[in-house]
Structure formats: C-alpha cells, structure tokens
Design an enzyme around this catalytic site. Sequence first.
Site: not given
Ligand code: AMP
Length: 191
Positions: A13, A88, A127, A144
């Site tokens: 993404k 999310r 990663r 996750r």
């Molecule tokens: P990402 O980089 O998108 O994988 O996000 C890393 C972490 O940030 C996730 O595992 C969540 O802990 C938090 N996070 C990011 N976006 C959201 C969201 N829309 N709602 C809740 N937690 C989020």
Amino acid sequence: MRLILMGPPGAGKGTQARYVAARFGIPPISTGDIFRANVSSGTELGVEAKRFMDAGEYVPDELTNKMVRNRIDEPDAEPGFLLDGYPRTLAQVEELDGMIKFTGHSLDAVVVLRVNEEELVQRLLQRAKTEGRADDTEEVIRRRQEIYAEQTEPLIDVYRDRNLLIEVDGEGDVDEVTERIFHALEAVPQS
Ligand code: AMP
C-alpha cells in the site's frame, strides 16, 4: 479525486500510494506514517499510539479519526487525497463518510490490493530486515493479519455494495502493480 487504497499488511500500500497520489496530484495520507512520525517526535498522540502499534493492535478509533480529520482539513487535501491505511474499521468508514460529506464531495474509488497470504508474510519478514520496523516481528505480523481479517476485511463488502470497489492483483513487480492500478482508475470518473 478522493481515493482509498486498501489491502492487508505487506500488500504494498505505502509504495503504491505514493505513485498513485503523484499521478493524480493529490497528497497520500498514510495513518501509519503519521502515527510513526508522532512516535518519533514523542508527541502525546505518539506515546498513546505506540502501545497499540507495538502489539499489532489498532489505535482506538477516536484518536485515529481525529488525526485524519485534522489532516484532511489541511489546504493541500482540498482538491482530493489518497488514504492509505484508513479506514480500517466500520466506525472509521462512517466517520470518513461524514468528513467527505462535509466538504460537499464524494468518494471516487476504493482500490484493494490482493496478495496471497504466504507472499505477504515473506514480504513483511523481508521488510523487517531492511527497514527494522518495531511491528514487523513474526508474532506481531501474525496479529496484524488477524486483526485485518476480523476488522478491516468486512469493509471490502461495504464498498463493493456501494459500487466503489476496484480489486487489483498486488502480486508481481512494483511497476506492474502500479500500471494495473492506473489502468483500473482510468475508468473512474473524477469528482
Ligand atoms: P501501517 O503502516 O498502515 O501498517 O500502520 C501501522 C500501525 O499503525 C497499525 O498496525 C496500527 O497500529 C496503526 N494504524 C494505522 N492506521 C490505523 C487505523 N486506520 N486505525 C487504527 N490503527 C491504525
């Protein structure tokens, strides 16, 4: 153009969001990046978010929604934006609907990147070696993915029912996936 880019952790993404946003001249808004920036600079939001992020859990909707609302209110997001990693949860979908409605616009499309589970785990472990993200350990990666399946996958049906969903094969070279997304978005009328 108001777009959402969805997909499980490891689907690519972040990388694709930057290319797609540049193509449409809109800012990519990554909630994960904003949280990480807050963690690095030690803000109150960062301290609060970190405990959830390190465990692979979602940051509570209230904090996340407020942060996105503030970001969308910034002038560069006025012509549109590409959301990466938001919404999310179903509660976030509702909140986003309200935010977009308030601006008098509507959502144009939701792109979902599809990648098989085994490939996802391999990408994330890779990663972990190159970027060293705190939440890329095998145990947290698994958590996750569970949370994504429980809380985020149901959103796909919501957007399919609204005829906004575009499913894109996320496997293969980065450039190939970008081309597939561009091609799919060509058919979307811009608001
Ligand atoms: P990402 O980089 O998108 O994988 O996000 C890393 C972490 O940030 C996730 O595992 C969540 O802990 C938090 N996070 C990011 N976006 C959201 C969201 N829309 N709602 C809740 N937690 C989020």
